[in-house]
Motif scaffolding. Structure first.
Motif, PDB file in Angstrom:
ATOM      1  N   PRO A 144      29.784   0.000   4.641  1.00 47.94           N
ATOM      2  CA  PRO A 144      30.154  -0.443   3.297  1.00 47.94           C
ATOM      3  C   PRO A 144      30.623  -1.884   3.308  1.00 47.94           C
ATOM      4  N   ASN A 145      30.351  -2.575   2.226  1.00 52.17           N
ATOM      5  CA  ASN A 145      30.707  -3.986   2.123  1.00 52.17           C
ATOM      6  C   ASN A 145      32.181  -4.112   1.742  1.00 52.17           C
ATOM      7  N   SER A 146      33.031  -3.809   2.701  1.00 53.60           N
ATOM      8  CA  SER A 146      34.467  -3.806   2.449  1.00 53.60           C
ATOM      9  C   SER A 146      35.117  -5.138   2.753  1.00 53.60           C
ATOM     10  N   GLU A 147      34.379  -6.065   3.397  1.00 51.91           N
ATOM     11  CA  GLU A 147      34.930  -7.360   3.736  1.00 51.91           C
ATOM     12  C   GLU A 147      33.964  -8.447   3.296  1.00 51.91           C
ATOM     13  N   PRO A 148      34.469  -9.647   3.023  1.00 48.64           N
ATOM     14  CA  PRO A 148      33.569 -10.744   2.676  1.00 48.64           C
ATOM     15  C   PRO A 148      32.601 -11.025   3.815  1.00 48.64           C
ATOM     16  N   THR A 149      31.457 -11.588   3.463  1.00 50.32           N
ATOM     17  CA  THR A 149      30.435 -11.880   4.460  1.00 50.32           C
ATOM     18  C   THR A 149      30.957 -12.811   5.542  1.00 50.32           C
ATOM     19  N   THR A 150      31.738 -13.823   5.157  1.00 51.60           N
ATOM     20  CA  THR A 150      32.242 -14.773   6.146  1.00 51.60           C
ATOM     21  C   THR A 150      33.169 -14.092   7.145  1.00 51.60           C
ATOM     22  N   ALA A 151      34.007 -13.180   6.664  1.00 52.16           N
ATOM     23  CA  ALA A 151      34.918 -12.478   7.568  1.00 52.16           C
ATOM     24  C   ALA A 151      34.147 -11.570   8.522  1.00 52.16           C
ATOM     25  N   ARG A 152      33.102 -10.910   8.000  1.00 50.76           N
ATOM     26  CA  ARG A 152      32.316 -10.011   8.842  1.00 50.76           C
ATOM     27  C   ARG A 152      31.574 -10.795   9.922  1.00 50.76           C
ATOM     28  N   SER A 153      31.086 -11.994   9.582  1.00 50.56           N
ATOM     29  CA  SER A 153      30.350 -12.777  10.568  1.00 50.56           C
ATOM     30  C   SER A 153      31.262 -13.258  11.679  1.00 50.56           C
ATOM     31  N   LYS A 154      32.540 -13.523  11.359  1.00 53.71           N
ATOM     32  CA  LYS A 154      33.463 -13.975  12.393  1.00 53.71           C
ATOM     33  C   LYS A 154      33.738 -12.886  13.419  1.00 53.71           C
ATOM     34  N   LEU A 155      33.634 -11.636  12.990  1.00 54.06           N
ATOM     35  CA  LEU A 155      33.880 -10.542  13.924  1.00 54.06           C
ATOM     36  C   LEU A 155      32.814 -10.467  15.000  1.00 54.06           C
ATOM     37  N   LEU A 156      31.667 -11.095  14.765  1.00 56.96           N
ATOM     38  CA  LEU A 156      30.563 -11.023  15.710  1.00 56.96           C
ATOM     39  C   LEU A 156      30.648 -12.116  16.768  1.00 56.96           C
ATOM     40  N   THR A 157      31.455 -13.138  16.520  1.00 63.81           N
ATOM     41  CA  THR A 157      31.521 -14.262  17.443  1.00 63.81           C
ATOM     42  C   THR A 157      31.946 -13.867  18.860  1.00 63.81           C
ATOM     43  N   PRO A 158      32.950 -13.007  19.061  1.00 56.41           N
ATOM     44  CA  PRO A 158      33.293 -12.614  20.433  1.00 56.41           C
ATOM     45  C   PRO A 158      32.128 -12.002  21.188  1.00 56.41           C
ATOM     46  N   GLY A 159      31.282 -11.216  20.508  1.00 56.25           N
ATOM     47  CA  GLY A 159      30.134 -10.627  21.187  1.00 56.25           C
ATOM     48  C   GLY A 159      29.188 -11.694  21.705  1.00 56.25           C
ATOM     49  N   LEU A 160      29.009 -12.745  20.923  1.00 55.77           N
ATOM     50  CA  LEU A 160      28.150 -13.835  21.364  1.00 55.77           C
ATOM     51  C   LEU A 160      28.770 -14.582  22.538  1.00 55.77           C
ATOM     52  N   LEU A 161      30.082 -14.786  22.502  1.00 63.68           N
ATOM     53  CA  LEU A 161      30.760 -15.477  23.598  1.00 63.68           C
ATOM     54  C   LEU A 161      30.710 -14.666  24.891  1.00 63.68           C
ATOM     55  N   VAL A 162      30.790 -13.334  24.769  1.00 60.18           N
ATOM     56  CA  VAL A 162      30.715 -12.462  25.952  1.00 60.18           C
ATOM     57  C   VAL A 162      29.386 -12.646  26.675  1.00 60.18           C
ATOM     58  N   LEU A 163      28.330 -12.942  25.924  1.00 55.38           N
ATOM     59  CA  LEU A 163      27.022 -13.173  26.530  1.00 55.38           C
ATOM     60  C   LEU A 163      26.870 -14.604  27.021  1.00 55.38           C
ATOM     61  N   LEU A 164      27.366 -15.563  26.240  1.00 59.39           N
ATOM     62  CA  LEU A 164      27.151 -16.969  26.573  1.00 59.39           C
ATOM     63  C   LEU A 164      27.948 -17.413  27.799  1.00 59.39           C
ATOM     64  N   ILE A 165      29.240 -17.062  27.844  1.00 60.33           N
ATOM     65  CA  ILE A 165      30.086 -17.568  28.934  1.00 60.33           C
ATOM     66  C   ILE A 165      29.628 -17.052  30.297  1.00 60.33           C
ATOM     67  N   PRO A 166      29.468 -15.711  30.490  1.00 64.03           N
ATOM     68  CA  PRO A 166      28.936 -15.264  31.789  1.00 64.03           C
ATOM     69  C   PRO A 166      27.519 -15.781  32.032  1.00 64.03           C
ATOM     70  N   GLY A 167      26.728 -15.920  30.943  1.00 60.62           N
ATOM     71  CA  GLY A 167      25.369 -16.423  31.105  1.00 60.62           C
ATOM     72  C   GLY A 167      25.332 -17.832  31.656  1.00 60.62           C
ATOM     73  N   VAL A 168      26.282 -18.655  31.215  1.00 60.37           N
ATOM     74  CA  VAL A 168      26.359 -20.028  31.725  1.00 60.37           C
ATOM     75  C   VAL A 168      26.895 -20.050  33.154  1.00 60.37           C
ATOM     76  N   LEU A 169      27.800 -19.133  33.477  1.00 63.51           N
ATOM     77  CA  LEU A 169      28.425 -19.129  34.801  1.00 63.51           C
ATOM     78  C   LEU A 169      27.518 -18.575  35.885  1.00 63.51           C
ATOM     79  N   ILE A 170      26.648 -17.620  35.534  1.00 60.96           N
ATOM     80  CA  ILE A 170      25.858 -16.943  36.563  1.00 60.96           C
ATOM     81  C   ILE A 170      24.808 -17.862  37.176  1.00 60.96           C
ATOM     82  N   LEU A 171      24.322 -18.836  36.397  1.00 60.68           N
ATOM     83  CA  LEU A 171      23.319 -19.752  36.940  1.00 60.68           C
ATOM     84  C   LEU A 171      23.881 -20.614  38.072  1.00 60.68           C
ATOM     85  N   PRO A 172      25.050 -21.246  37.913  1.00 63.68           N
ATOM     86  CA  PRO A 172      25.614 -21.985  39.051  1.00 63.68           C
ATOM     87  C   PRO A 172      25.947 -21.081  40.237  1.00 63.68           C
TER      88      PRO A 172
END
Length: 358
Positions: A23-51
């Motif tokens: 259900p659309n219980s939160e504004p779109t901007t607030a809901r999108s911010k909740l997804l940012t940690p998931g992206l960081l969980v992928l990006l940070i280890p992804g950047v570290l594993i190559l070195p």
């Protein structure tokens, strides 16, 4: 709204029990911010594993090539779409081609309501294939120009790290750079199904468990593909294993932040009529992004030409690239904003109409 191209006929919605949204219980901007940690969980280890893989890149690739099964390496690399026997990547290629066909069918005037509601998912798969598995991967191959293991060992090409420009350059004609692995990216595209199943019906824990299991199987298959490509001396480990998390991050970015698939589903299900959208808008969006990607390639290749004194004229590619990006970027951005304003029920007016209203 004008300027959006062909508009699909507005049809009434009949709820489909197979697709549910939160259900659309939160504004779109607030809901999108909740997804940012998931992206960081992928990006940070992804950047570290190559070195972390970098010091062992040559050593482990050599070991796998000398001790691995040659039949396994050949099977992982071949494909019937190149006139060979079926290979490990063929199921993923067939899946992507079938998704493209079904996506086109979903925009037909004779498409069923159930198929029409799958458009956001189908558009996500098609965009992932075109923008990620084809666009970004092959652009990096051309820009970085890393030599493959068999070229380094058998043809005396110089070795370069994943974060360096390699010896290949456009002055030699057509070449197939090593970084990143296209085969691995194709296998990883099957991860789109996990995103679809996980978000299709949040109330069904069994389906979400299936999505997680499928995702683990895809990651394992991608790892095996990377090992197989190292066995056949076609790729370094950093080309494949090191790119799993960064490629996954691109897929995550497309689903939640760029295409905003959950938002599309939510807006469709909460409205009595479907928003009028341009037919095949995801393909049109990819078409507008393509010259931007090519322009970015030209800019980098132009600066790379400074290393080759015999071809200084290639520096002109930089100017061409800047012009391409400057021309297509505002058009891509305008098209993208108009589409999502339509999805959220905010029709876009022309400038003339806006001024007249004022």
């Amino acid at each position: 709204a004008r300027g959006l191209g062909d508009v699909y006929k507005i049809q009434s919605l009949s709820l489909d029990s197979s697709i549910h949204v939160l259900p659309n219980s939160e504004p779109t901007t607030a809901r999108s911010k909740l997804l940012t940690p998931g992206l960081l969980v992928l990006l940070i280890p992804g950047v570290l594993i190559l070195p972390l893989l970098q010091p062992f890149d040559q050593q482990w690739t050599v070991w796998l090539h000398e001790h691995g099964s040659k039949e396994f390496g050949l099977w992982m690399g071949r494909t019937m779409f190149e006139g060979k026997l079926p290979g490990a990547s063929d199921p993923a290629i067939i899946f992507l081609l079938a998704s493209l066909v079904i996506y086109v069918r979903s925009w037909s005037h004779h498409a069923s309501q159930r198929l029409i509601r799958w458009r956001p998912f189908l558009g996500f798969i098609v965009t992932t294939a075109l923008a990620g598995s084809l666009g970004v991967v092959h652009s990096l191959k051309w820009v970085i120009g890393r030599a493959r293991p068999y070229e380094v060992w058998g043809e005396n090409w110089p070795f370069s790290e994943w974060n360096e420009f390699g010896p290949h350059f456009i002055t030699e004609g057509i070449y197939r750079g090593s970084f990143p692995s296209g085969h691995s990216a194709v296998i990883l595209s099957l991860l789109t199904l996990s995103y679809i199943w996980f978000n299709q019906n949040p109330g069904h824990s069994r389906r979400r468990i299936m999505a997680v299991i499928w995702g683990l199987c895809v990651i394992l298959s991608t790892g095996l593909m990377g090992i197989g490509r190292a066995v056949s001396a076609s790729h370094w480990l950093t080309d494949s294993l090191g790119m799993i998390l960064p490629t996954w991050a691109v897929l995550h970015l497309l689903f939640f932040h760029l295409l905003k698939v959950p938002l599309q589903l939510e807006c469709f299900m909460n409205k009595s009529v479907r928003p009028p959208l341009p037919r095949f808008w995801e393909l049109k969006f990819c078409g507008l992004c393509l010259p931007i990607l090519l322009g970015s390639m030209f800019i980098i290749l132009g600066f790379r030409s400074l290393r080759f004194q015999e071809t200084p004229w290639l520096l002109s590619l930089t100017l061409i690239g800047v012009l391409m990006v400057s021309f297509f970027w505002p058009r891509m951005k305008s098209f993208y904003l108009q589409v999502f304003q339509q999805i959220q029920g905010h029709p876009v007016q022309d400038e003339g109409e806006t001024k007249a209203d004022g």
